[in-house]
Write a protein that holds these residues in place. Sequence first.
Motif, mmCIF file in Angstrom:
data_model
loop_
_atom_site.group_PDB
_atom_site.id
_atom_site.type_symbol
_atom_site.label_atom_id
_atom_site.label_comp_id
_atom_site.label_asym_id
_atom_site.label_seq_id
_atom_site.Cartn_x
_atom_site.Cartn_y
_atom_site.Cartn_z
ATOM 1 N N GLY A 1 0.827 -1.197 0.000
ATOM 2 C CA GLY A 1 0.000 0.000 0.000
ATOM 3 C C GLY A 1 0.860 1.246 0.000
ATOM 4 N N ILE A 2 0.290 2.353 -0.467
ATOM 5 C CA ILE A 2 0.961 3.647 -0.424
ATOM 6 C C ILE A 2 -0.060 4.697 -0.006
ATOM 7 N N GLY A 3 0.417 5.794 0.563
ATOM 8 C CA GLY A 3 -0.516 6.830 0.970
ATOM 9 C C GLY A 3 0.169 7.984 1.660
ATOM 10 N N TYR A 4 -0.617 9.038 1.887
ATOM 11 C CA TYR A 4 -0.127 10.258 2.527
ATOM 12 C C TYR A 4 -0.677 10.334 3.945
ATOM 13 N N SER B 1 4.132 7.592 2.160
ATOM 14 C CA SER B 1 4.521 6.394 2.897
ATOM 15 C C SER B 1 4.276 5.156 2.044
ATOM 16 N N VAL B 2 5.249 4.262 2.040
ATOM 17 C CA VAL B 2 5.152 3.004 1.310
ATOM 18 C C VAL B 2 5.162 1.879 2.336
ATOM 19 N N ALA B 3 4.070 1.127 2.394
ATOM 20 C CA ALA B 3 3.981 0.003 3.331
ATOM 21 C C ALA B 3 4.634 -1.214 2.703
ATOM 22 N N THR B 4 5.581 -1.800 3.407
ATOM 23 C CA THR B 4 6.355 -2.903 2.850
ATOM 24 C C THR B 4 6.292 -4.129 3.764
ATOM 25 N N HIS B 5 7.000 -5.152 3.355
ATOM 26 C CA HIS B 5 7.109 -6.382 4.144
ATOM 27 C C HIS B 5 7.834 -6.135 5.468
ATOM 28 N N HIS C 1 6.884 -4.158 10.984
ATOM 29 C CA HIS C 1 5.829 -5.144 10.768
ATOM 30 C C HIS C 1 5.427 -5.187 9.297
ATOM 31 N N ASP C 2 4.870 -6.314 8.912
ATOM 32 C CA ASP C 2 4.398 -6.535 7.551
ATOM 33 C C ASP C 2 2.978 -5.979 7.456
ATOM 34 N N TYR C 3 2.853 -4.730 7.039
ATOM 35 C CA TYR C 3 1.565 -4.041 7.062
ATOM 36 C C TYR C 3 0.772 -4.321 5.785
ATOM 37 N N MET C 4 -0.064 -5.345 5.833
ATOM 38 C CA MET C 4 -0.972 -5.627 4.731
ATOM 39 C C MET C 4 -2.163 -4.662 4.797
ATOM 40 N N GLY C 5 -2.768 -4.381 3.643
ATOM 41 C CA GLY C 5 -3.976 -3.565 3.611
ATOM 42 C C GLY C 5 -3.786 -2.138 4.093
ATOM 43 N N ILE D 1 0.126 -2.064 -12.265
ATOM 44 C CA ILE D 1 0.014 -0.981 -11.289
ATOM 45 C C ILE D 1 -0.976 -1.435 -10.228
ATOM 46 N N MET D 2 -0.507 -1.535 -8.988
ATOM 47 C CA MET D 2 -1.308 -2.111 -7.915
ATOM 48 C C MET D 2 -1.913 -1.083 -6.971
#
Length: 322
Positions: free
Chosen positions: A59-62, A70-74, A93-97, A280-281
């Motif tokens: 996920g990505i977001g402001y 912010s880029v959520a990664t493994h 942490h591995d932030y899914m969703g 593109i995800m």
Amino acid sequence: MKKTLLALTTVIALTACSNDKEASQPQEKATSSNVEETNSVPQDFYKESSKEKIQHIHGIGYVGNLEGVSVATHHGLKIYQNGNWLASDKEQHDYMGFQATKNGFFASGHPETGSSLKNPLGLVKSTNGGASFEKLAFYGESDFHNMAAGYNSEAVYVYNERPNSKLQQGFYVSTDSGQTWKQSNLSGISGEIRSFAIHPDKSSVVAMSTKKGVFFSTDSGNTFELFSKPKETIAITVGKEDIFYSYITENKQQALARLSISTNEEVNIPTPSVDSNDPIMYIAQHPQNPTEMTFATAKANVYFTTNGGEKWEQIVKDGNIQ
């Protein structure tokens, strides 16, 4: 009628998932950090880093109290800020969703290696950049790969893939931080669902990308109508006035488009050349600066623009920060 969510985020970004069915403990504070949950990020939590390798993007977001994207990664959040990258060596942490909001972010997923936290995390929320977080619901029960949150309303939508202590399989919404949930009917949806997003202010406004186009709902996902031209769509996000989505062209190329919520007018956005086998995800639009956008692909390529797509900068290439 139940519909199965076949999200590409689940199929392509493969990660280990736990089926641990421990009891839900809502409203419990995370115990892996001594940092008290506040609305500010600890000054020394994020540090400049030039050696980060991003394996998976979830996920990505402001985030409202984190400057930059912010880029959520493994392995926790990586932040692109004023041309530099920041990372933390704590709470990886591995932030899914992952879903950014004005007050922080919502997420699910799995704790970092060696953590005393239960796996999976359930629904969690952080208001201090991930230095600590609040366990809202389904702690130790569920891993929500597919989530959406209103940037200002903070309403949360999830697709629950496996039944837990409160939810059956299906599409649900909560407007009280995960304490109560209401299931949506998804009537009118056609085609495999790829992703979904909600309006930053209006918690009842939901958009879904499917293999047959973008579908739109104004009643919390109970009924939908086709809102775009028929096409294979993948990533999606909803701004105050527009829906942004990625799609596959007739010649199998990837493209971005903006769809007006009020007029239904579609406008193509100039898009850098992206490998047709690298979908593109995720797409994110800056909530205060609509011409700033970021998108990420399945193979961890991230592009950034400050002028509505006239010029794009690649800030992550094959998982390597630039």
